[in-house]
Design a protein around this motif. Structure first.
Motif, PDB file in Angstrom:
ATOM      1  N   ASP A 133      57.881  54.193  14.880  1.00 46.57           N
ATOM      2  CA  ASP A 133      57.248  55.159  13.985  1.00 46.57           C
ATOM      3  C   ASP A 133      56.811  54.430  12.714  1.00 46.57           C
ATOM      4  O   ASP A 133      57.657  53.944  11.955  1.00 46.57           O
ATOM      5  N   ALA A 135      55.889  55.541  10.013  1.00 45.26           N
ATOM      6  CA  ALA A 135      56.291  56.232   8.788  1.00 45.26           C
ATOM      7  C   ALA A 135      57.568  55.648   8.203  1.00 45.26           C
ATOM      8  O   ALA A 135      57.718  55.553   6.981  1.00 45.26           O
ATOM      9  N   ASP A 136      58.500  55.243   9.082  1.00 43.75           N
ATOM     10  CA  ASP A 136      59.780  54.739   8.577  1.00 43.75           C
ATOM     11  C   ASP A 136      60.342  53.572   9.383  1.00 43.75           C
ATOM     12  O   ASP A 136      61.454  53.114   9.125  1.00 43.75           O
TER      13      ASP A 136
END
Length: 487
Positions: A133, A135-136
């Motif tokens: 991911d 995002a993180d």
């Protein structure tokens, strides 16, 4: 003489030390590939647009894969200095933004090449295939049993197939679904140093980053047509990067949004003295445009319920791409995508309406890369209730069989062909009678009769009537007693 001796000793020490220093680089290399060079067009090196040190900022010496997510670069790296293995996030200027740990089970070298499907990053190894991911940086194991694949080294997402492609040095190539439920062998065109793959969404091909042709520069891109399993003949040798004395192909990516107006190939050069991420110009990034809006479909302007009518559409694509057409029939149904058709050629859609009314037929087009046009102007067709034929009561008597043909529909029935046939029994005369009715208005009926019939025994009388819009058939048991037909 003493000074000359000292100089010789110093030179010998330097020559001994330099290989030792260079030997600290941990590059994953297929040493059997150093002499490989495919036939085809070996182009002059493309211009390097971005080139930065992907090692010093984190201190590890085993950079492997690379990918671009539309805003940032991502790389994978073997964690020898500070285990476990790592995933790094970089900005376009080469600044290290974030460091994430790989799962501990990702093998001794860890994840190799990276892929991006527009939402998530992906990478594999000997021990599995992971989703990352952006995002993180969290990782999710998609599947661990990669057989019959030995290793997911090169890795790229091909959206038109909804599958990943992979290759590993000289091993067999495969394509597979994200969950690993389908793993299918594909053709390796003979490359033996495969490390990275990059999907070219402009050419609908895959660029394979291969460890060829020879030391000190084993960084060549080969264009691969995954539809045919062959190389296209196009290849690019990456020029020696800044300060590099030896460079070997790692992961790869294709971009049209990294450098304005340019289609580029990016890659990880496993280099000496440091690993480097680079972006190389491939060509101008021409934005794909949709086909021109088609003109109104051509076809009949009136018809009857239940009859199929053809409509023709035509348009061109600015890039000459193949075209698909979608007809909207204005009754809640459509043709779906029809095609492909060569740009500029006609396409035909067919439709039979089930309800009377006026319908505005429109059509739109898309090219092979799913760029869609708007809908065309409308062509209106008025559909009316058509004729509906019905067979009346079948009666017998002396010599003949009689019945009626009725038009119970809403339109004129033209050119009705009818027949009276007897099946079974011993029929000497009048086994079949045929005829026609020129026209039968809605609500009207007309009597028909057979020729003279002579025979003996039980039989089945079949009366049929048919016009362009409707047909009817009726059977009746009967007995023939010489010239008397008893129903």
């Amino acid at each position: 003489m003493k000074q000359k001796f000292v100089c010789i000793v110093v030179c010998m020490l330097v020559c001994a030390i330099i290989p030792s220093i260079q030997g600290t680089q941990h590059n994953e290399v297929n040493e059997t590939t150093i002499a490989e060079c495919q036939t085809g067009i070996m182009r002059s090196p493309g211009q390097i647009l971005i080139d930065f040190d992907a090692q010093t900022a984190h201190g590890e010496t085993g950079s492997l894969g690379v990918e671009w997510d539309g805003q940032y670069f991502w790389s994978t790296c073997r964690g020898l200095t500070t285990p476990p293995h790592k995933i790094f996030k970089w900005d376009i200027s080469g600044n290290l933004l974030n460091t994430y740990n790989q799962p501990t089970q990702s093998s001794s070298w860890g994840m190799r090449d990276l892929a991006f499907d527009g939402t998530y990053l992906y990478a594999g190894s000997e021990n599995g295939f992971w989703r990352i991911d952006p995002a993180d940086g969290t990782t999710t194991l998609m599947f661990s049993n990669i057989a019959p694949m030995t290793l997911i080294r090169a890795c790229e997402w091909v959206p038109s197939e909804g599958m990943f492609y992979t290759g590993s040095f000289s091993l067999g190539w495969f394509k597979f679904t994200p969950d690993g439920t389908t793993i299918t062998p594909v053709t390796n065109p003979g490359l033996t140093g495969v490390y990275g793959m990059a999907y070219d969404d402009m050419n609908d091909t895959i660029w394979v980053f291969d460890q060829s042709p020879a030391i000190p520069n084993r960084c060549t891109f080969y264009e691969y047509d995954y539809h045919t399993g062959n190389l296209t003949g196009n290849s690019w040798l990456v020029p020696m990067l800044t300060g590099t004395t030896d460079q070997v192909a790692g992961g790869a990516c294709f971009m049209t949004d990294c450098v304005s107006g340019k289609a580029t190939l990016g890659g990880m050069a496993q280099g000496t003295p440091v690993d480097r991420i680079f972006v190389m110009e491939l060509r101008d990034a021409v934005t794909n445009t949709p086909p021109d809006i088609p003109g109104a479909p051509t076809g009949p302007s009136s018809g009857v319920v239940g009859v199929s009518y053809d409509f023709i559409a035509q348009t061109t694509d600015p890039e000459g791409d193949d075209i698909y057409y979608w007809f909207d029939w204005d009754d809640g149904t459509n043709s779906g995508w029809l095609g492909p058709f060569a740009s500029g050629t006609e396409a035909t859609g067919s439709k039979a309406w089930t309800t009377a009314g006026s319908y505005n037929v429109t059509v739109k087009a898309k090219d092979a890369f799913d760029a869609e046009s708007d809908f065309s102007p409308a062509h209106t067709i008025t559909i009316v209730e058509g004729p509906s034929l019905e067979i009346g009561n079948i009666t017998g008597g002396l010599f003949k069989i009689k019945t009626t043909i009725k038009n119970t529909g809403g339109g004129i029935a033209n050119n009705i062909n009818w027949s009276i046939k007897l099946t079974g029994g011993f029929i000497l005369l009048g086994k079949e009678t045929t005829g026609s009715i020129l026209a039968l208005n809605a609500g009207d009926e007309q009597e028909i009769s057979s020729k003279a019939i002579i025979g003996l025994g039980k039989t089945v009388v079949t009366v049929s009537a048919e016009c362009a819009e409707s047909s009817a058939t009726k059977d009746q048991d009967a007995t023939v007693l010489l010239f008397l037909i008893k129903i």
